[in-house]
Write a protein that holds these residues in place. Structure first.
Motif, PDB file in Angstrom:
ATOM      1  N   GLN A  36       6.109  87.755  83.918  1.00 19.56           N
ATOM      2  CA  GLN A  36       6.112  89.633  83.853  1.00 19.56           C
ATOM      3  C   GLN A  36       6.106  90.092  85.063  1.00 19.56           C
ATOM      4  O   GLN A  36       6.594  90.797  86.076  1.00 19.56           O
ATOM      5  CB  GLN A  36       4.919  90.189  82.648  1.00 19.56           C
ATOM      6  CG  GLN A  36       4.809  89.058  81.602  1.00 19.56           C
ATOM      7  CD  GLN A  36       3.485  90.227  81.331  1.00 19.56           C
ATOM      8  OE1 GLN A  36       2.067  89.715  82.058  1.00 19.56           O
ATOM      9  NE2 GLN A  36       3.462  90.626  80.144  1.00 19.56           N
ATOM     10  N   GLN A  46      13.745  92.310  79.810  1.00 18.81           N
ATOM     11  CA  GLN A  46      13.651  91.187  79.398  1.00 18.81           C
ATOM     12  C   GLN A  46      15.202  91.355  78.157  1.00 18.81           C
ATOM     13  O   GLN A  46      14.989  89.523  79.043  1.00 18.81           O
ATOM     14  CB  GLN A  46      12.824  91.751  77.876  1.00 18.81           C
ATOM     15  CG  GLN A  46      12.010  92.520  78.097  1.00 18.81           C
ATOM     16  CD  GLN A  46      10.964  92.599  77.024  1.00 18.81           C
ATOM     17  OE1 GLN A  46      11.750  93.122  75.217  1.00 18.81           O
ATOM     18  NE2 GLN A  46       9.548  93.625  76.819  1.00 18.81           N
ATOM     19  N   LEU A  64       5.982  88.621  75.887  1.00 18.28           N
ATOM     20  CA  LEU A  64       5.147  89.343  76.882  1.00 18.28           C
ATOM     21  C   LEU A  64       4.127  90.404  76.033  1.00 18.28           C
ATOM     22  O   LEU A  64       2.818  90.152  76.878  1.00 18.28           O
ATOM     23  CB  LEU A  64       6.617  90.135  77.234  1.00 18.28           C
ATOM     24  CG  LEU A  64       7.139  89.556  78.357  1.00 18.28           C
ATOM     25  CD1 LEU A  64       7.836  89.933  78.574  1.00 18.28           C
ATOM     26  CD2 LEU A  64       6.740  88.322  78.953  1.00 18.28           C
TER      27      LEU A  64
END
Length: 117
Positions: A36, A46, A64
């Motif tokens: 992240q 993403q 995530l």
């Protein structure tokens, strides 16, 4: 008067909760947090991460959000490498130093350095 009971953390929330494979879960969580941070640092979406690591965007999204069972430590390490990160594994012998003889288990952790180029 209602007294609150406080329990000191072991440093691994998964172990504190009594979950199996707590050490592995903690390592995965640290690697996902690092992923992240990389995404934020390099303004990666993403979808861009998914393309670079060879998976799909929905899988990245789920991981995530904490679905750690969907990915292995090995895969997370490979993803970091695919994102042009140097991954070093260091093993130190603490057996001979025995700072705390009650704790006979080693520790696995992730240390990330995002140094400007």
């Amino acid at each position: 008067m209602n007294k609150k009971r406080i329990t000191k953390s072991s440093g691994n929330v998964f172990a504190d909760m009594g979950l199996p494979d707590a050490e592995e879960m903690s390592l995965k969580a640290q690697l996902v947090i690092n992923l992240q941070r990389l995404m934020k640092l390099h303004s990666l979406t993403q979808r861009e991460v998914a393309e670079r690591v060879g998976t799909d965007q929905p899988s990245i999204s789920k991981i995530l959000r904490g679905n750690l069972d969907l990915v292995s430590v090995e895969k997370l390490l490979a993803w970091h490498s695919a994102l042009d990160q140097e991954v070093d594994i260091t093993i130190r012998d603490k057996f001979s130093r025995r700072a705390n003889p009650k704790n006979k288990q080693g520790k696995v952790s992730v240390q990330a350095c995002f140094c400007p180029a």
